[in-house]
Design a protein around this motif. Sequence first.
Motif, short mmCIF file in Angstrom:
data_model
loop_
_atom_site.label_atom_id
_atom_site.label_comp_id
_atom_site.label_asym_id
_atom_site.label_seq_id
_atom_site.Cartn_x
_atom_site.Cartn_y
_atom_site.Cartn_z
N LEU A 166 0.85 -1.19 0.00
CA LEU A 166 0.00 0.00 0.00
C LEU A 166 0.89 1.24 0.00
CD1 LEU A 166 -2.87 1.06 0.03
CD2 LEU A 166 -2.83 0.95 2.54
N LEU A 167 1.12 1.77 -1.18
CA LEU A 167 2.02 2.91 -1.37
C LEU A 167 1.66 4.10 -0.49
CD1 LEU A 167 4.14 4.64 -2.91
CD2 LEU A 167 2.41 4.99 -4.67
N GLU A 168 0.39 4.46 -0.45
CA GLU A 168 -0.05 5.64 0.29
C GLU A 168 0.29 5.54 1.77
OE1 GLU A 168 -1.51 8.46 -0.74
OE2 GLU A 168 -1.37 7.90 -2.84
N ALA A 169 0.20 4.34 2.34
CA ALA A 169 0.50 4.18 3.76
C ALA A 169 1.98 4.44 4.04
CB ALA A 169 0.11 2.78 4.22
N PHE A 170 2.84 3.92 3.18
CA PHE A 170 4.28 4.16 3.35
C PHE A 170 4.61 5.64 3.17
CE2 PHE A 170 4.57 -0.44 2.37
CZ PHE A 170 5.31 -0.83 3.48
N TYR A 171 3.94 6.26 2.20
CA TYR A 171 4.21 7.68 1.94
C TYR A 171 3.82 8.54 3.14
CZ TYR A 171 3.69 12.41 0.23
OH TYR A 171 3.77 13.77 0.10
N TRP A 172 2.60 8.34 3.67
CA TRP A 172 2.16 9.17 4.78
C TRP A 172 2.91 8.87 6.07
CZ3 TRP A 172 -0.02 13.55 4.03
CH2 TRP A 172 -0.80 13.75 2.89
N MET A 173 3.34 7.63 6.22
CA MET A 173 4.19 7.32 7.37
C MET A 173 5.51 8.08 7.25
SD MET A 173 4.99 3.63 9.08
CE MET A 173 5.20 2.80 7.51
N SER A 174 6.05 8.16 6.03
CA SER A 174 7.28 8.91 5.78
C SER A 174 7.09 10.38 6.11
CB SER A 174 7.70 8.79 4.31
OG SER A 174 7.77 7.45 3.90
N ASN A 201 10.10 1.84 -3.81
CA ASN A 201 10.31 0.46 -4.26
C ASN A 201 8.99 -0.30 -4.47
OD1 ASN A 201 13.07 0.78 -4.28
ND2 ASN A 201 13.36 -0.03 -2.22
N VAL A 202 8.00 0.02 -3.64
CA VAL A 202 6.69 -0.62 -3.80
C VAL A 202 6.10 -0.29 -5.16
CG1 VAL A 202 4.28 -0.46 -3.06
CG2 VAL A 202 6.06 -0.90 -1.37
N GLU A 203 6.15 0.99 -5.54
CA GLU A 203 5.58 1.40 -6.82
C GLU A 203 6.43 0.89 -8.00
OE1 GLU A 203 3.26 3.17 -9.81
OE2 GLU A 203 2.86 2.49 -7.77
N LYS A 204 7.74 0.90 -7.83
CA LYS A 204 8.62 0.40 -8.91
C LYS A 204 8.38 -1.09 -9.13
CE LYS A 204 12.88 1.54 -9.42
NZ LYS A 204 14.32 1.79 -9.14
N GLY A 205 8.14 -1.83 -8.05
CA GLY A 205 7.87 -3.25 -8.19
C GLY A 205 6.55 -3.53 -8.88
N ALA A 206 5.55 -2.69 -8.57
CA ALA A 206 4.22 -2.90 -9.15
C ALA A 206 4.12 -2.36 -10.57
CB ALA A 206 3.16 -2.23 -8.27
N ASN A 207 4.77 -1.22 -10.83
CA ASN A 207 4.70 -0.58 -12.16
C ASN A 207 6.09 -0.10 -12.57
OD1 ASN A 207 1.69 -0.57 -12.46
ND2 ASN A 207 1.86 0.69 -10.62
N PRO A 208 6.96 -1.03 -12.97
CA PRO A 208 8.34 -0.64 -13.28
C PRO A 208 8.45 0.34 -14.44
CG PRO A 208 7.91 -2.90 -13.99
CD PRO A 208 6.74 -2.47 -13.16
N ILE A 209 7.56 0.21 -15.44
CA ILE A 209 7.58 1.12 -16.58
C ILE A 209 6.17 1.65 -16.78
CG2 ILE A 209 8.08 1.38 -19.03
CD1 ILE A 209 9.93 -1.05 -18.78
N SER A 210 5.97 2.92 -16.46
CA SER A 210 4.62 3.48 -16.54
C SER A 210 4.68 4.97 -16.82
CB SER A 210 3.86 3.23 -15.24
OG SER A 210 2.61 3.86 -15.26
N PHE A 211 3.71 5.45 -17.63
CA PHE A 211 3.59 6.88 -17.86
C PHE A 211 2.87 7.56 -16.70
CE2 PHE A 211 3.82 5.19 -22.23
CZ PHE A 211 4.83 6.00 -22.75
N ASN A 212 2.15 6.79 -15.90
CA ASN A 212 1.26 7.37 -14.90
C ASN A 212 1.49 6.78 -13.51
OD1 ASN A 212 -0.30 8.98 -16.84
ND2 ASN A 212 -1.05 7.00 -17.56
#
Length: 327
Positions: A166-174, A201-212
């Motif tokens: 859950l990317l958002e949880a890591f971001y807000w914890m940061s 790393n969570v987002e890179k693992g889920a979407n390594p190549i993405s425009f969005n």
Amino acid sequence: MKNIFRKTGLNLMILLLILILGGTIIYAQDYQTHYENGYVYLLQEKYEMAEQAYKKAIELNPDFENAHYWLGKVYTQTGAYNQAIVQWKEVLRINPGNQYAFQNLIDSFRSTSRVQSDKAVDYLDEGIKIIGNPEEYLFKRNAPSVDNLISAIPYFKKATNIEPNLLEAFYWMSETYRILGEKSTRQFNSLAMKSYIKAINVEKGANPISFNHPSAYWRSYVQLAKIYSSLGFKGEEEKLWLQLEETKLLPYKQALEREGYFGYGYPSRIEVSFIDGDKIENWIYSEKDITFIAINGEVEGEKEKELEQSEVEMEIEENIPEEKLQP
């Protein structure tokens, strides 16, 4: 006679110094004695007497770090956790680098009792509700208290335990750790950095190549870079910016290479429009004087160059019959 006066004056000065130093030594022994007594009482589990001894030591020396620390231990033993938290914060005020007080302060906040759910997003929402919007703190200077900020952390952790990506949880914890690093002790910065890196790393693992990529992904790069800069980690900061540039250009590079266009990275400028639900983009590479048309991320080819006014006039002249050009 003069020698007698000199000796007498010297003796008086020595006596005065002894009295002054003696007073200091007595004072030091006084609060130190109370502190040592408190420790003896603590070992004997005479917590009330230990509390009073440590309080007396602090009264005599308000910045006595060890007395504050062990008074916090007394409160922990007796279940007075809120009073213990006050002491951990006092220790960190005196010595922001005290790792034991730092860990005790964090460990004092574990409750997620406000939420009874098996859904990660419910804990995430509650954590965000507690901390509010950190972006507003810079303008209004009304960030929540250290206690409130730390109390949000268990909710973000619970959200990541339920949903590890859950990317958002890591971001807000940061973000919470980052603000705590500014309000309390810089020891929180290391936790902020770890959480930002985890978010990336969570987002890179889920979407390594993405425009969005989500905004939390991009903002994690920016905030992490700020911490690196504030700590003087120039090498790490440079590597991070290079990683960000590579992340940005990769989808454009690969889309162009699939159509046989090599040597292109992130466009100088992007123009976007929508037609019948399709996303039409002009990827403009000013340095190479070329523009590519992409529809929904797929390259359609090069855009024809628009002729400048002088070129248009020349082209018109070339197409006019010679007899019409004669006066």
